[in-house]
Design a protein around this motif. Sequence first.
Motif, PDB file in Angstrom:
ATOM      1  N   PRO A 416       1.138  -1.327  -0.190  1.00 34.50           N
ATOM      2  CA  PRO A 416      -0.134  -0.160  -0.282  1.00 34.50           C
ATOM      3  C   PRO A 416       0.644   1.360  -0.289  1.00 34.50           C
ATOM      4  O   PRO A 416       2.245   1.155   0.704  1.00 34.50           O
ATOM      5  CB  PRO A 416      -1.020  -0.352   1.474  1.00 34.50           C
ATOM      6  N   THR A 417       0.511   2.289  -0.872  1.00 29.48           N
ATOM      7  CA  THR A 417       1.493   3.628  -0.718  1.00 29.48           C
ATOM      8  C   THR A 417       0.322   4.847  -0.279  1.00 29.48           C
ATOM      9  O   THR A 417      -0.915   4.785  -0.303  1.00 29.48           O
ATOM     10  CB  THR A 417       1.345   4.059  -2.096  1.00 29.48           C
ATOM     11  N   PRO A 418       1.149   5.434   0.097  1.00 29.40           N
ATOM     12  CA  PRO A 418      -0.120   6.769   0.986  1.00 29.40           C
ATOM     13  C   PRO A 418      -0.477   6.818  -0.123  1.00 29.40           C
ATOM     14  O   PRO A 418      -0.043   7.703  -1.339  1.00 29.40           O
ATOM     15  CB  PRO A 418       1.393   8.142   1.852  1.00 29.40           C
ATOM     16  N   VAL A 419      -1.500   7.828  -0.425  1.00 28.08           N
ATOM     17  CA  VAL A 419      -2.747   8.291  -1.303  1.00 28.08           C
ATOM     18  C   VAL A 419      -2.915   9.801  -0.134  1.00 28.08           C
ATOM     19  O   VAL A 419      -2.319  10.248   1.170  1.00 28.08           O
ATOM     20  CB  VAL A 419      -4.161   7.410  -0.838  1.00 28.08           C
ATOM     21  N   ARG A 420      -3.254  10.746  -1.230  1.00 29.30           N
ATOM     22  CA  ARG A 420      -3.710  11.846  -1.009  1.00 29.30           C
ATOM     23  C   ARG A 420      -4.978  12.072  -0.334  1.00 29.30           C
ATOM     24  O   ARG A 420      -5.786  11.544  -0.519  1.00 29.30           O
ATOM     25  CB  ARG A 420      -4.025  12.845  -2.483  1.00 29.30           C
ATOM     26  N   ASP A 421      -4.834  13.184   0.785  1.00 32.07           N
ATOM     27  CA  ASP A 421      -5.889  13.335   2.311  1.00 32.07           C
ATOM     28  C   ASP A 421      -6.749  13.843   1.538  1.00 32.07           C
ATOM     29  O   ASP A 421      -7.845  14.464   1.930  1.00 32.07           O
ATOM     30  CB  ASP A 421      -5.101  14.289   3.334  1.00 32.07           C
ATOM     31  N   SER A 422      -5.900  15.109   0.578  1.00 32.16           N
ATOM     32  CA  SER A 422      -7.539  15.866  -0.020  1.00 32.16           C
ATOM     33  C   SER A 422      -7.128  16.403  -1.034  1.00 32.16           C
ATOM     34  O   SER A 422      -5.519  16.718  -1.912  1.00 32.16           O
ATOM     35  CB  SER A 422      -7.658  17.518   0.890  1.00 32.16           C
ATOM     36  N   VAL A 423      -7.951  16.645  -2.464  1.00 36.36           N
ATOM     37  CA  VAL A 423      -7.516  17.197  -3.803  1.00 36.36           C
ATOM     38  C   VAL A 423      -7.231  18.851  -3.468  1.00 36.36           C
ATOM     39  O   VAL A 423      -6.393  19.408  -4.546  1.00 36.36           O
ATOM     40  CB  VAL A 423      -9.182  17.165  -5.069  1.00 36.36           C
ATOM     41  N   ILE A 424      -7.566  19.566  -2.288  1.00 32.59           N
ATOM     42  CA  ILE A 424      -6.963  20.868  -2.189  1.00 32.59           C
ATOM     43  C   ILE A 424      -5.301  21.026  -1.674  1.00 32.59           C
ATOM     44  O   ILE A 424      -5.331  20.624  -0.263  1.00 32.59           O
ATOM     45  CB  ILE A 424      -8.022  21.611  -1.581  1.00 32.59           C
ATOM     46  N   LEU A 425      -5.094  21.806  -2.417  1.00 40.41           N
ATOM     47  CA  LEU A 425      -3.475  21.775  -2.541  1.00 40.41           C
ATOM     48  C   LEU A 425      -3.320  23.687  -1.522  1.00 40.41           C
ATOM     49  O   LEU A 425      -2.517  23.209  -0.268  1.00 40.41           O
ATOM     50  CB  LEU A 425      -2.846  21.343  -3.386  1.00 40.41           C
ATOM     51  N   ASP A 426      -4.157  24.404  -1.497  1.00 35.10           N
ATOM     52  CA  ASP A 426      -3.622  25.741  -1.154  1.00 35.10           C
ATOM     53  C   ASP A 426      -4.968  26.532  -1.852  1.00 35.10           C
ATOM     54  O   ASP A 426      -5.462  25.918  -2.441  1.00 35.10           O
ATOM     55  CB  ASP A 426      -2.386  26.062  -1.758  1.00 35.10           C
ATOM     56  N   ARG A 427      -5.073  27.553  -0.720  1.00 29.45           N
ATOM     57  CA  ARG A 427      -5.626  28.898  -0.902  1.00 29.45           C
ATOM     58  C   ARG A 427      -5.319  29.879  -1.093  1.00 29.45           C
ATOM     59  O   ARG A 427      -4.336  30.459  -0.374  1.00 29.45           O
ATOM     60  CB  ARG A 427      -6.852  28.823   0.431  1.00 29.45           C
ATOM     61  N   ILE A 428      -5.509  30.822  -1.952  1.00 32.69           N
ATOM     62  CA  ILE A 428      -4.521  32.656  -2.469  1.00 32.69           C
ATOM     63  C   ILE A 428      -6.155  33.205  -2.193  1.00 32.69           C
ATOM     64  O   ILE A 428      -7.860  32.984  -2.410  1.00 32.69           O
ATOM     65  CB  ILE A 428      -4.419  32.604  -3.436  1.00 32.69           C
ATOM     66  N   THR A 429      -6.100  34.279  -1.031  1.00 31.76           N
ATOM     67  CA  THR A 429      -6.758  35.057  -1.029  1.00 31.76           C
ATOM     68  C   THR A 429      -6.345  36.686  -1.233  1.00 31.76           C
ATOM     69  O   THR A 429      -4.608  36.535  -0.970  1.00 31.76           O
ATOM     70  CB  THR A 429      -8.003  35.495   0.022  1.00 31.76           C
TER      71      THR A 429
END
Length: 429
Positions: A416-429
């Motif tokens: 098993p390999t690690p999978v992404r926790d979230s599709v969101i990588l960053d937020r810019i405002t």
Amino acid sequence: MTPQEHDAVEVIATKRDGGRLSGSQIDWVVDAYTRDVVAPEQMSALAMAIVLNGMDREEIARWTDAMIRSGQRMDFSSLSRPTADKHSTGGVGDKITLPLAPLVAACGVAVPQLSGRGLGHTGGTLDKLEAIPGWRADLDNAAMLEQLDEVGAVICAAGTGLAPADKKLYALRDVTGTVESIPLIASSIMSKKIAEGTGSLVLDVKVGSGAFMKDLDDARELARTMVELGRAAGVDTRALLTDMATPLGRTAGNALEVAEAVEVLAGGGPEDVVELTLALAREMLASVGRDDIDPADVLADGRAMDCWRAMISAQGGDPDAPLPHAADIQVVAAEEDGYVARIDAMAVGLAAWRLGAGRSRPGETVQAGAGVELHVGLGDRVRRGQPLMTLHTETPERLPRALAALDDGLELSEQPTPVRDSVILDRIT
């Protein structure tokens, strides 16, 4: 401004030599190119000089404004609701606009979503919706306003009057190797979106193999540039950076993606599609002061589905009609046991394109039923012989090239390999 103020060679030479274009140079060259006074080969040279030498923020802002002023601006001030829009920089399996627009509209916000058709490996929102029998993309401004007032959401083709300078320049950049420029990308996107007249804008900037921006730092720079351009123009603008190393959801292809979007509106669908739809909806609602509403509740209680049906019907579509199915399919099975370690978005996008879901040049017909359907996701345990994906097409002679695109596109590992926790990588405002 008189045509004698500047000439094309002077403007090209300024940027070629690493100089800064003045406001009057920018105003003149954008206007002159729109009116065919500046020849395509001259604008090609200037675009290449911009690719090589860049632009500062003031130049980018003036260039964007000049493209907006080349055409019309829409006005939604007559609507009783606030307006919010979303723009994605494009990816594989990116059907988010389909559930997002009716979801946000069901929360009381008008969503004027002017969309486009696909080219190459990235799918177009209008191509997806045109898989629905009877649905039409072309609406005049009066019909668009009426639908926004009555339904709350519209997804349609942008009129030719919005930022015509960008339309000409976009086509030129595509065939002259001058697409890869943050100033030109940012001004292209934002000139159209500001001219569209929305009160707020949420940007979905994709990062990864299936996206235009492969590098996270470059994507951040693009997002920051666009956010600054929007805010300077009086549009509340914010951005999410999202993962496009892996396709969104389990489908890439027009009718296949519509079916998946309807699953989301019905309370199901893949986790990543639901996550991103809700995240963008929350940003859009917050941008107009409606963050007291949880879009998850509106998705769960069926109001978003009701709005979807009304939106499709208002544009001539039949939300109950069966979606097209391709006549020929081929199942790709696992050759060994293992865990899904990688599903390459670009490989899946190219395969869907080669199967007929996309086009090689503007105006080319696409197959509504063509595409790739994934049966597994990252981290899944698979057994030898288990179906990994199904390829759909109306033209079976396309299958070998689609299969070639998928070579090494899906990787299995013994552990098993690690999978992404979230599709969101960053937020810019």
